[in-house]
Motif scaffolding. Structure first.
Motif, PDB file in Angstrom:
ATOM      1  N   ASP A  15      -3.816   9.456  15.678  1.00  7.78           N
ATOM      2  CA  ASP A  15      -3.647   7.830  16.045  1.00  7.78           C
ATOM      3  C   ASP A  15      -4.550   7.014  15.069  1.00  7.78           C
ATOM      4  OD1 ASP A  15      -1.802   6.300  17.193  1.00  7.78           O
ATOM      5  OD2 ASP A  15      -3.249   5.850  18.777  1.00  7.78           O
ATOM      6  N   ARG A  16      -4.882   7.678  13.955  1.00 16.40           N
ATOM      7  CA  ARG A  16      -5.624   6.937  13.304  1.00 16.40           C
ATOM      8  C   ARG A  16      -5.337   7.261  11.569  1.00 16.40           C
ATOM      9  NH1 ARG A  16     -10.599   5.843  15.519  1.00 16.40           N
ATOM     10  NH2 ARG A  16     -12.081   6.093  13.637  1.00 16.40           N
ATOM     11  N   LEU A  27     -14.462  -3.415   1.657  1.00 16.41           N
ATOM     12  CA  LEU A  27     -13.232  -3.080   2.620  1.00 16.41           C
ATOM     13  C   LEU A  27     -12.850  -1.746   2.076  1.00 16.41           C
ATOM     14  CD1 LEU A  27     -11.919  -6.525   3.237  1.00 16.41           C
ATOM     15  CD2 LEU A  27     -13.598  -5.381   4.542  1.00 16.41           C
ATOM     16  N   LEU A  28     -12.136  -1.144   3.378  1.00 16.54           N
ATOM     17  CA  LEU A  28     -11.437   0.158   2.884  1.00 16.54           C
ATOM     18  C   LEU A  28      -9.964  -0.303   2.375  1.00 16.54           C
ATOM     19  CD1 LEU A  28     -12.569   1.847   6.153  1.00 16.54           C
ATOM     20  CD2 LEU A  28     -13.466   2.458   4.179  1.00 16.54           C
ATOM     21  N   TYR A  29      -9.620   0.769   1.658  1.00 18.57           N
ATOM     22  CA  TYR A  29      -8.262   0.696   0.959  1.00 18.57           C
ATOM     23  C   TYR A  29      -7.244   2.011   1.281  1.00 18.57           C
ATOM     24  CZ  TYR A  29     -10.165  -3.099  -1.781  1.00 18.57           C
ATOM     25  OH  TYR A  29     -10.849  -4.355  -1.947  1.00 18.57           O
ATOM     26  N   LEU A  30      -6.117   2.077   1.065  1.00 18.13           N
ATOM     27  CA  LEU A  30      -5.406   3.055   1.316  1.00 18.13           C
ATOM     28  C   LEU A  30      -5.654   4.041  -0.252  1.00 18.13           C
ATOM     29  CD1 LEU A  30      -2.069   2.443   3.034  1.00 18.13           C
ATOM     30  CD2 LEU A  30      -4.467   2.916   3.924  1.00 18.13           C
ATOM     31  N   PRO A  31      -5.621   5.438  -0.066  1.00 14.20           N
ATOM     32  CA  PRO A  31      -5.374   6.113  -1.258  1.00 14.20           C
ATOM     33  C   PRO A  31      -4.087   5.782  -2.093  1.00 14.20           C
ATOM     34  CG  PRO A  31      -5.833   7.564   0.636  1.00 14.20           C
ATOM     35  CD  PRO A  31      -5.534   6.250   1.202  1.00 14.20           C
ATOM     36  N   GLY A  32      -4.395   5.890  -3.442  1.00 15.63           N
ATOM     37  CA  GLY A  32      -3.485   5.386  -4.083  1.00 15.63           C
ATOM     38  C   GLY A  32      -3.963   4.364  -5.506  1.00 15.63           C
ATOM     39  N   GLY A  33      -3.019   3.638  -5.988  1.00 18.21           N
ATOM     40  CA  GLY A  33      -3.131   2.769  -7.041  1.00 18.21           C
ATOM     41  C   GLY A  33      -2.053   2.446  -8.135  1.00 18.21           C
ATOM     42  N   TYR A 105     -10.794   7.764   8.740  1.00 17.68           N
ATOM     43  CA  TYR A 105      -9.851   7.644   9.546  1.00 17.68           C
ATOM     44  C   TYR A 105     -10.118   6.418  10.500  1.00 17.68           C
ATOM     45  CZ  TYR A 105      -7.190  11.874   8.071  1.00 17.68           C
ATOM     46  OH  TYR A 105      -6.526  12.731   7.190  1.00 17.68           O
ATOM     47  N   VAL A 106      -9.140   5.490  10.394  1.00 22.24           N
ATOM     48  CA  VAL A 106      -9.402   4.335  11.066  1.00 22.24           C
ATOM     49  C   VAL A 106      -8.315   3.978  11.952  1.00 22.24           C
ATOM     50  CG1 VAL A 106      -9.267   1.617  10.680  1.00 22.24           C
ATOM     51  CG2 VAL A 106     -10.479   3.145   8.955  1.00 22.24           C
ATOM     52  N   GLY A 107      -8.904   3.390  13.220  1.00 18.96           N
ATOM     53  CA  GLY A 107      -7.800   3.125  14.342  1.00 18.96           C
ATOM     54  C   GLY A 107      -7.483   1.671  14.463  1.00 18.96           C
ATOM     55  N   ARG A 108      -6.605   1.347  15.161  1.00 19.80           N
ATOM     56  CA  ARG A 108      -6.010  -0.249  15.227  1.00 19.80           C
ATOM     57  C   ARG A 108      -7.414  -1.072  15.546  1.00 19.80           C
ATOM     58  NH1 ARG A 108       0.092  -0.168  17.515  1.00 19.80           N
ATOM     59  NH2 ARG A 108       0.046  -2.237  16.713  1.00 19.80           N
ATOM     60  N   ALA A 109      -8.119  -0.563  16.585  1.00 18.70           N
ATOM     61  CA  ALA A 109      -9.069  -1.456  16.687  1.00 18.70           C
ATOM     62  C   ALA A 109     -10.363  -1.626  15.724  1.00 18.70           C
ATOM     63  CB  ALA A 109     -10.154  -0.779  18.004  1.00 18.70           C
ATOM     64  N   GLU A 110      -9.910  -0.949  14.634  1.00 24.70           N
ATOM     65  CA  GLU A 110     -11.134  -0.947  13.453  1.00 24.70           C
ATOM     66  C   GLU A 110     -10.318  -1.649  12.183  1.00 24.70           C
ATOM     67  OE1 GLU A 110     -13.771   2.917  13.649  1.00 24.70           O
ATOM     68  OE2 GLU A 110     -11.421   3.281  13.621  1.00 24.70           O
ATOM     69  N   ARG A 111      -9.318  -2.329  12.427  1.00 24.22           N
ATOM     70  CA  ARG A 111      -8.581  -3.110  11.425  1.00 24.22           C
ATOM     71  C   ARG A 111      -9.134  -4.051  10.439  1.00 24.22           C
ATOM     72  NH1 ARG A 111      -3.316  -4.594  12.493  1.00 24.22           N
ATOM     73  NH2 ARG A 111      -3.467  -5.966  10.837  1.00 24.22           N
ATOM     74  N   HIS A 112     -10.530  -4.590  11.077  1.00 23.91           N
ATOM     75  CA  HIS A 112     -11.233  -5.589  10.293  1.00 23.91           C
ATOM     76  C   HIS A 112     -11.981  -4.846   9.292  1.00 23.91           C
ATOM     77  CE1 HIS A 112     -13.787  -3.565  13.450  1.00 23.91           C
ATOM     78  NE2 HIS A 112     -14.875  -4.032  12.534  1.00 23.91           N
ATOM     79  N   LEU A 113     -12.057  -3.401   9.312  1.00 21.91           N
ATOM     80  CA  LEU A 113     -12.710  -2.907   8.088  1.00 21.91           C
ATOM     81  C   LEU A 113     -11.709  -2.603   7.010  1.00 21.91           C
ATOM     82  CD1 LEU A 113     -14.131   0.058  10.284  1.00 21.91           C
ATOM     83  CD2 LEU A 113     -15.387  -1.834   9.251  1.00 21.91           C
ATOM     84  N   LEU A 114     -10.398  -2.994   6.943  1.00 22.65           N
ATOM     85  CA  LEU A 114      -9.572  -2.561   5.747  1.00 22.65           C
ATOM     86  C   LEU A 114      -9.279  -4.124   5.165  1.00 22.65           C
ATOM     87  CD1 LEU A 114      -6.714  -0.863   8.209  1.00 22.65           C
ATOM     88  CD2 LEU A 114      -8.511   0.293   6.568  1.00 22.65           C
ATOM     89  N   ALA A 115      -9.100  -3.913   3.787  1.00 20.75           N
ATOM     90  CA  ALA A 115      -8.432  -5.042   3.004  1.00 20.75           C
ATOM     91  C   ALA A 115      -7.107  -5.382   3.690  1.00 20.75           C
ATOM     92  CB  ALA A 115      -8.366  -4.344   1.663  1.00 20.75           C
ATOM     93  N   PRO A 116      -6.496  -6.634   3.092  1.00 14.89           N
ATOM     94  CA  PRO A 116      -5.368  -7.271   3.752  1.00 14.89           C
ATOM     95  C   PRO A 116      -4.388  -6.285   3.477  1.00 14.89           C
ATOM     96  CG  PRO A 116      -6.639  -9.015   2.806  1.00 14.89           C
ATOM     97  CD  PRO A 116      -7.436  -7.524   2.447  1.00 14.89           C
ATOM     98  N   ALA A 117      -3.969  -5.788   2.300  1.00 15.19           N
ATOM     99  CA  ALA A 117      -2.707  -4.912   2.275  1.00 15.19           C
ATOM    100  C   ALA A 117      -3.015  -3.487   3.091  1.00 15.19           C
ATOM    101  CB  ALA A 117      -2.637  -4.584   0.706  1.00 15.19           C
TER     102      ALA A 117
END
Length: 132
Positions: A15-16, A27-33, A105-117
């Motif tokens: 669930d993360r 901020l954190l991003y998804l793997p890719g580019g 791995y980031v859960g929904r409660a940690e969404r503030h750690l993620l870049a907008p996309a």
């Protein structure tokens, strides 16, 4: 100003969602580019995940999850990111490599750690039943 067009791997476990921090980024991003000239989505994403995490994606389970568009973060030449999101199985031992300093791995409660996309991708994963 045109969108930055990228591909991203959405990997969910327990669930993360997997996210990475590139060197010098806050901020954190998804793997890719970005795609290289002539690359299709599969080729670009499998190359990026190999370079960033040392993993081999599984071609037979490669599926498009959807496309998100969000304000660009740390990309002064672009106002927005258009991110095509894919899921895929993988093999290998995950380890940060190349420009990636860490993964987590980031859960929904940690969404503030993620870049907008990446936040938009988290919502996309939830909308597709990958996160509760």
């Amino acid at each position: 100003m045109e969108d930055l067009d990228v591909v991203a791997w959405v990997q969910v476990s327990g669930d993360r969602m997997l996210a990475v921090r590139s060197r010098g980024r806050d901020l954190l991003y998804l793997p890719g580019g970005k795609r290289e000239p002539g690359e299709d989505d599969w080729s670009a994403l499998s190359r990026e995940v190999r370079e960033e995490l040392g993993l081999e994606l599984d071609r037979t389970s490669f599926r498009e999850l959807g496309v998100v568009r969000a304000p660009a973060h740390d990309q002064p030449d672009f106002s927005h990111v258009r991110m095509a999101c894919f899921t895929s199985g993988h093999r290998g031992a995950m380890a940060p490599a190349g420009e990636v300093d860490e993964y987590r791995y980031v859960g929904r409660a940690e969404r503030h750690l993620l870049a907008p996309a990446a936040q938009a991708a988290l919502d996309l994963a939830a909308d597709n039943g990958l996160l509760t």
